[in-house]
Design an enzyme around this catalytic site. Structure first.
Site, PDB file in Angstrom:
ATOM      1  N   THR A  15       0.833  -1.210   0.000  1.00  9.11           N
ATOM      2  CA  THR A  15       0.000   0.000   0.000  1.00  9.11           C
ATOM      3  C   THR A  15       0.864   1.254   0.000  1.00  9.11           C
ATOM      4  O   THR A  15       0.575   2.233  -0.703  1.00  9.11           O
ATOM      5  CB  THR A  15      -0.924   0.003   1.238  1.00  9.11           C
ATOM      6  OG1 THR A  15      -1.781  -1.126   1.174  1.00  9.11           O
ATOM      7  CG2 THR A  15      -1.766   1.268   1.282  1.00  9.11           C
ATOM      8  N   ASN A  42      -4.131 -12.341   2.975  1.00 10.35           N
ATOM      9  CA  ASN A  42      -3.909 -13.204   4.146  1.00 10.35           C
ATOM     10  C   ASN A  42      -5.215 -13.718   4.732  1.00 10.35           C
ATOM     11  O   ASN A  42      -5.331 -14.884   5.099  1.00 10.35           O
ATOM     12  CB  ASN A  42      -3.180 -12.438   5.264  1.00 10.35           C
ATOM     13  CG  ASN A  42      -1.867 -11.859   4.835  1.00 10.35           C
ATOM     14  OD1 ASN A  42      -1.823 -11.000   3.964  1.00 10.35           O
ATOM     15  ND2 ASN A  42      -0.779 -12.334   5.451  1.00 10.35           N
ATOM     16  N   CYS A  43      -6.172 -12.811   4.852  1.00 12.50           N
ATOM     17  CA  CYS A  43      -7.410 -13.153   5.544  1.00 12.50           C
ATOM     18  C   CYS A  43      -8.237 -14.188   4.792  1.00 12.50           C
ATOM     19  O   CYS A  43      -9.156 -14.785   5.357  1.00 12.50           O
ATOM     20  CB  CYS A  43      -8.243 -11.891   5.772  1.00 12.50           C
ATOM     21  SG  CYS A  43      -7.389 -10.644   6.770  1.00 12.50           S
ATOM     22  N   PRO A 277      15.107   9.218  12.240  1.00 12.10           N
ATOM     23  CA  PRO A 277      14.247  10.071  11.403  1.00 12.10           C
ATOM     24  C   PRO A 277      14.179   9.642   9.934  1.00 12.10           C
ATOM     25  O   PRO A 277      13.258  10.070   9.224  1.00 12.10           O
ATOM     26  CB  PRO A 277      14.883  11.458  11.538  1.00 12.10           C
ATOM     27  CG  PRO A 277      16.286  11.199  11.991  1.00 12.10           C
ATOM     28  CD  PRO A 277      16.220   9.963  12.826  1.00 12.10           C
ATOM     29  N   TYR A 280      10.963   4.654   8.699  1.00  8.27           N
ATOM     30  CA  TYR A 280       9.537   4.629   9.062  1.00  8.27           C
ATOM     31  C   TYR A 280       9.085   3.170   9.153  1.00  8.27           C
ATOM     32  O   TYR A 280       9.697   2.274   8.562  1.00  8.27           O
ATOM     33  CB  TYR A 280       8.707   5.377   8.019  1.00  8.27           C
ATOM     34  CG  TYR A 280       8.943   6.865   7.990  1.00  8.27           C
ATOM     35  CD1 TYR A 280       8.003   7.760   8.472  1.00  8.27           C
ATOM     36  CD2 TYR A 280      10.141   7.390   7.475  1.00  8.27           C
ATOM     37  CE1 TYR A 280       8.224   9.137   8.446  1.00  8.27           C
ATOM     38  CE2 TYR A 280      10.378   8.756   7.450  1.00  8.27           C
ATOM     39  CZ  TYR A 280       9.409   9.619   7.940  1.00  8.27           C
ATOM     40  OH  TYR A 280       9.633  10.986   7.910  1.00  8.27           O
ATOM     41  N   LEU A 282       5.427   0.397   9.730  1.00 10.14           N
ATOM     42  CA  LEU A 282       3.973   0.240   9.762  1.00 10.14           C
ATOM     43  C   LEU A 282       3.621  -1.237   9.812  1.00 10.14           C
ATOM     44  O   LEU A 282       4.478  -2.105   9.673  1.00 10.14           O
ATOM     45  CB  LEU A 282       3.318   0.888   8.547  1.00 10.14           C
ATOM     46  CG  LEU A 282       3.430   0.172   7.179  1.00 10.14           C
ATOM     47  CD1 LEU A 282       2.371   0.712   6.232  1.00 10.14           C
ATOM     48  CD2 LEU A 282       4.805   0.319   6.563  1.00 10.14           C
ATOM     49  N   ASP A 284       1.812  -4.920  11.277  1.00 15.17           N
ATOM     50  CA  ASP A 284       1.691  -5.732  12.489  1.00 15.17           C
ATOM     51  C   ASP A 284       2.828  -5.509  13.481  1.00 15.17           C
ATOM     52  O   ASP A 284       2.659  -5.729  14.686  1.00 15.17           O
ATOM     53  CB  ASP A 284       1.661  -7.221  12.112  1.00 15.17           C
ATOM     54  CG  ASP A 284       0.387  -7.617  11.371  1.00 15.17           C
ATOM     55  OD1 ASP A 284      -0.528  -6.784  11.287  1.00 15.17           O
ATOM     56  OD2 ASP A 284       0.329  -8.759  10.873  1.00 15.17           O
ATOM     57  N   TYR A 428     -33.815   2.081   7.851  1.00 12.33           N
ATOM     58  CA  TYR A 428     -34.790   1.143   8.426  1.00 12.33           C
ATOM     59  C   TYR A 428     -35.854   0.740   7.421  1.00 12.33           C
ATOM     60  O   TYR A 428     -36.492   1.574   6.778  1.00 12.33           O
ATOM     61  CB  TYR A 428     -35.467   1.757   9.657  1.00 12.33           C
ATOM     62  CG  TYR A 428     -36.768   1.069  10.013  1.00 12.33           C
ATOM     63  CD1 TYR A 428     -36.781  -0.298  10.312  1.00 12.33           C
ATOM     64  CD2 TYR A 428     -37.973   1.753  10.024  1.00 12.33           C
ATOM     65  CE1 TYR A 428     -37.961  -0.948  10.611  1.00 12.33           C
ATOM     66  CE2 TYR A 428     -39.162   1.115  10.338  1.00 12.33           C
ATOM     67  CZ  TYR A 428     -39.160  -0.247  10.616  1.00 12.33           C
ATOM     68  OH  TYR A 428     -40.327  -0.888  10.903  1.00 12.33           O
ATOM     69  N   LYS A 436     -36.184   0.982  16.167  1.00 17.02           N
ATOM     70  CA  LYS A 436     -35.098   1.197  17.134  1.00 17.02           C
ATOM     71  C   LYS A 436     -34.117   0.039  16.950  1.00 17.02           C
ATOM     72  O   LYS A 436     -34.378  -1.082  17.385  1.00 17.02           O
ATOM     73  CB  LYS A 436     -35.645   1.247  18.565  1.00 17.02           C
ATOM     74  CG  LYS A 436     -36.451   2.497  18.868  1.00 17.02           C
ATOM     75  CD  LYS A 436     -36.877   2.564  20.323  1.00 17.02           C
ATOM     76  CE  LYS A 436     -37.983   1.574  20.628  1.00 17.02           C
ATOM     77  NZ  LYS A 436     -38.550   1.777  21.988  1.00 17.02           N
TER      78      LYS A 436
END
Length: 827
Positions: A15, A42-43, A277, A280, A282, A284, A428, A436
């Site tokens: 990504t 993966n899922c 610095p 980076y 990301l 898991d 609804y 509700k």
């Protein structure tokens, strides 16, 4: 021209690369992936194993070639980054294809190493039939093994989200599936009483599972694996799936001297920047402060990883303009017919963190009850007792769980309250929701609690209260009460309360319950406004209480199953079952879907009264409590339960109407012949008397049931008991009580144990069977021995400590047997 290197080519890394290219056409972007595949789903892996997803290519969202063609990203698969040189801003890579090494420089480095499966050093864990499920290669190995070996019995070790998904998909392939879980419940992110719903559902699918137990050894035995459990049990399997959990893969980062968080993940700031610095991270492997607790946590979820990739790429190109706010761990899973959603913090986490909260459970329908096919939905929310700030939610149901999880997650992520739940404006129409929605109802009920309109008590709190100080009031109908109730409860139907106030004490704590909590709320309001000062409504009602307090595990269910010559699995049928299969009888079908308890039972009674003797009724129901209720109803009324199945949340029960004089097979000329005894004492002479009488009665052809309660449990303990985990009180009781039958004392003239030794010696001389022999003979003669579940819980006695062949039951089980008996003794 900027040069970006990305380590890891699955969710987060892919990504980031794609967004970087869209933001900077001139940048040089190189993505390294040590595996063979990038950007795969993966899922979806468990569903590919189970042939739900049939095409392997559908899992591969991108290939190195498509990535290069569309995004002009240099993707290097089977290239593993093994070292980061921060000072010189370069990385060292091992080319696994050519078995060579080389380096690449960078302006900015992005690491997305993911997480790796936990594989503890259990003996035998490297067996060829033991697999993990983390990537496409793992899945390929599993598929190949299944196709070549045609396994019939699979064991899944670990009952998290992936473990349960694998269990379902292996079951879908026709295997007998056993789950082994070390915790006291499946899906540990859930609170216990919510996981209990999953336990009961797994039982309807004939999934065997062991809780509070772990694997001590895998042992190869010819063509199958023998799995030794910590409890001493053994389970056989043709294949094993390890789903024990994952941990952040941080070796590369740690060796580079980049800071890790206290929980072991890669520490990043709000811009997803590490302590270096120019680096980076990301996915898991990162740790970020939780939006509610502020403590560093990992989020092993694809959704956050993909969002992080977009944020990170924007910050690399545009500067630090977009911040990451953390994950509240919103997740969802399909477990057979059930869907389980969760978001935010569970009650157990809030307790651990010392955060003040209130929790409540509500039950509703997936859509309007008057529109056909409404399915039950249960929602538990946690919130601040003063401001109403929302902390978390867990939702279990069959339809619409996803949208309701998303609604609550959106409110929670924005720092919203239970009042925001009340005001959610949802789409609804009768096929989709109610005016509700259950999410609105969860908010309304929480508001009532905060505003003092109702006090609530939870199932576990009720079990800890001193009975003498309480008055438990069941406000359901008498028919519901007869099918099952909380011990010592008094039944006054909610519509009769105003006329029967004098039957309710004012000097005790009043604990009210109904089926799901709604009628209990009405009754609470009546009593509170009539001057009763100490009134509580049971959260979630009897439905939640029953789920949480009944037996949770499902052991040894495959003992009567076998694999035939045609390679299919069959269950051995009794002769009566064979006759049932051959018989054809008139069957009337009744649809009771959408009705909530007691609706299904009332409709069952009404419809079966219309039938002739011998006719059958097929009733379809969506209220999951019907699974237990219909069996109890048939036992009480004498009608015969022919079959009971559940599919996609719809329970199908076939009941045969029987003549009045045929409704009790235990009667002989109208007189019951069975014998029942309650064994309360653990004194040797009384235990001997009980077993002598039981064996004598069994020898004359009578069915004998012995119900062991409190001290009587000591009579049926094993001499060589396995080691079991106990709380402090359980350990104290164990030390004070007799160890087994051989350790019992006489009621009179025990003389510090000398009396019992003299008795045993005298019995041996007179050739009288010992107590141990009498127990063995009784079981061989068909004497049913039942241990009281409530007494076991109070005394801290575990099932594994009891003799083989002893079953576990409650008061209702004993009373059912006593109803069929002409002799009932208390010893």
């Amino acid at each position: 021209m900027a040069k970006y290197l990305i380590v890891g080519g699955v969710a987060g890394g892919a990504t980031t690369a794609a967004r970087l290219r869209r933001m900077d056409e001139s940048a040089e972007i190189i993505m390294f992936e040590r595996g063979e595949h990038i950007s795969y789903a993966n899922c979806g892996l468990p569903y590919y194993v189970g042939d739900v997803i049939t095409e392997r290519e559908n899992l591969l969202l991108q290939t190195p070639e498509s990535f290069k063609k569309r995004l002009n990203v240099d993707v290097r698969i089977k290239n593993e980054v093994v070292r980061i040189d921060r000072e010189n801003k370069l990385v060292e890579i091992n080319d696994l294809i050519n078995n060579t090494s080389y380096t690449e420089t960078f302006d900015k480095l992005v690491v997305s190493p993911g997480a790796e499966p936990i594989k503890p050093p259990i003996p035998g864990i490297k067996d060829k039939a033991i697999f993990t499920v983390r990537n496409v290669n793992d899945t390929d190995k599993i598929k190949t093994y299944i196709n070549e070996n045609k396994p019939k019995k699979a064991v899944v070790v670990g009952a998290g989200f992936i473990g349960l998904e694998m269990a379902e998909n292996l079951h879908h392939l026709g295997m007998m599936v056993t789950i082994i879980e070390m915790a006291e419940q499946v899906m540990t992110p859930l609170d216990y009483e919510m996981a209990a719903v999953v336990h009961q559902h797994l039982k309807t699918k004939n999934v065997e599972f062991y809780l509070n137990d772990g694997v001590s050894q895998f042992k190869r035995n010819a063509d199958y694996l023998e799995i030794h459990l910590q409890s001493g049990r053994k389970v056989d399997a043709d294949m094993v799936i390890l789903s024990i959990g994952v941990k952040p893969e941080t070796k590369l980062i740690k060796e580079a001297g980049i800071e890790l968080a206290p929980n072991g993940g890669i520490k990043v700031n709000e811009y997803l920047q590490t302590s270096d610095p120019n680096v980076y991270a990301l996915g898991d492997a990162i740790a970020f402060p939780h939006p509610i607790t502020g403590k560093y946590t990992n989020a092993y979820l694809a959704g956050p990883a993909n969002k992080q990739g977009r944020i990170l790429a924007n910050n690399l190109v545009l500067g630090h303009k977009q911040t990451y706010k953390g994950s509240i761990a919103t997740a969802i899973a399909k477990v057979f017919d059930l869907t389980i959603g969760s978001t935010g913090l569970a009650e157990k986490v809030l307790k651990k963190e010392g955060i003040s909260f209130v929790s409540n459970i509500t039950h509703g329908g997936s859509h309007a009850g008057y529109y056909p096919g409404a399915m039950p939905t249960s929602i538990k929310i946690t919130f601040d007792p003063h401001s109403g700030k929302l902390y978390g939610a867990q939702i279990i149901g069959y339809e619409g769980v996803d949208k309701r999880t998303d609604l609550i997650a959106t409110v929670l992520k924005k720092g919203g309250t239970i009042y925001d739940l009340q005001e959610i404006e949802h789409a609804y129409a009768p096929p989709y929701s109610s005016a509700k929605d259950p999410v609105n109802q969860a908010g309304f009920t929480a508001g009532n609690i905060i505003e003092g309109l109702v006090n609530i008590i939870h199932w576990d709190e009720l079990n800890q209260l001193h009975a003498a100080n309480n008055f438990i009031l069941d406000v359901r109908t008498p028919d519901e009460f007869e099918l099952g109730q909380i011990e010592d409860a008094v039944n006054i139907e909610v519509d009769q309360i105003r006329n029967r106030l004098d039957e309710i004490p004012r000097d005790k704590k009043i604990i009210i319950y109904c089926g799901v909590g709604l009628r209990g709320y009405f009754a609470s309001r009546i009593l509170m406004q009539k001057g009763f000062s100490d009134v509580y409504n049971l959260s979630g009602g009897y439905k939640t209480y029953e789920h949480a307090t009944c037996k949770q595990s499902n052991e040894d269910i495959f003992e009567s199953s076998y694999v035939a010559k045609d390679s299919h699995i069959y269950r051995k049928k009794t002769s009566s079952e064979e006759k049932e299969i051959q018989s054809e009888k008139k069957t009337i079908e009744v649809d009771a879907c959408g009705l909530q308890c007691p609706g299904p039972i009332i409709k069952l009674k009404k419809e079966i009264d219309k039938l002739e003797n011998g006719d059958r009724l097929l009733q379809k129901v969506t209220d999951q409590g019907f699974m237990k209720d219909v069996a109890s109803w048939c036992n009480m009324t004498g009608n015969k339960l022919i079959s009971l199945d559940s599919d996609k949340g719809i329970i199908s029960a076939v009941i045969e109407k029987q003549k009045k004089d045929e409704q009790c097979s235990v009667l002989n000329n109208g007189v019951a012949k069975n014998k029942t005894m309650v064994i309360f004492s653990d004194e040797l002479d009384r235990a001997l008397a009980s077993l002598v009488i039981a064996n004598g009665a069994a020898a004359t052809g009578n069915k004998v049931t012995l119900f062991f309660t409190f001290w009587g449990l000591n009579v049926i303990k094993k001499a060589n008991k396995p080691k079991v985990q106990k709380d402090l009180m359980g350990k104290m009781f164990s030390k004070m009580m007799a160890n087994c039958a051989d350790d019992l004392k006489l009621s009179k003239m025990n003389m510090m144990g000398l009396g019992s030794k003299m008795m045993k010696k005298r019995m041996m001389a007179k050739k009288v069977d010992s107590l141990e022999d009498l127990l063995k003979t009784a079981m061989e003669n068909g004497v049913e021995m039942i241990a009281c579940q409530m007494s076991m819980d109070v005394m801290g006695v575990d099932k594994d400590e009891l003799l083989e062949g002893v079953s576990i039951g409650g008061v209702a089980t004993y009373l059912e047997e006593a109803e069929k008996s002409n002799i009932n003794l208390f010893i």
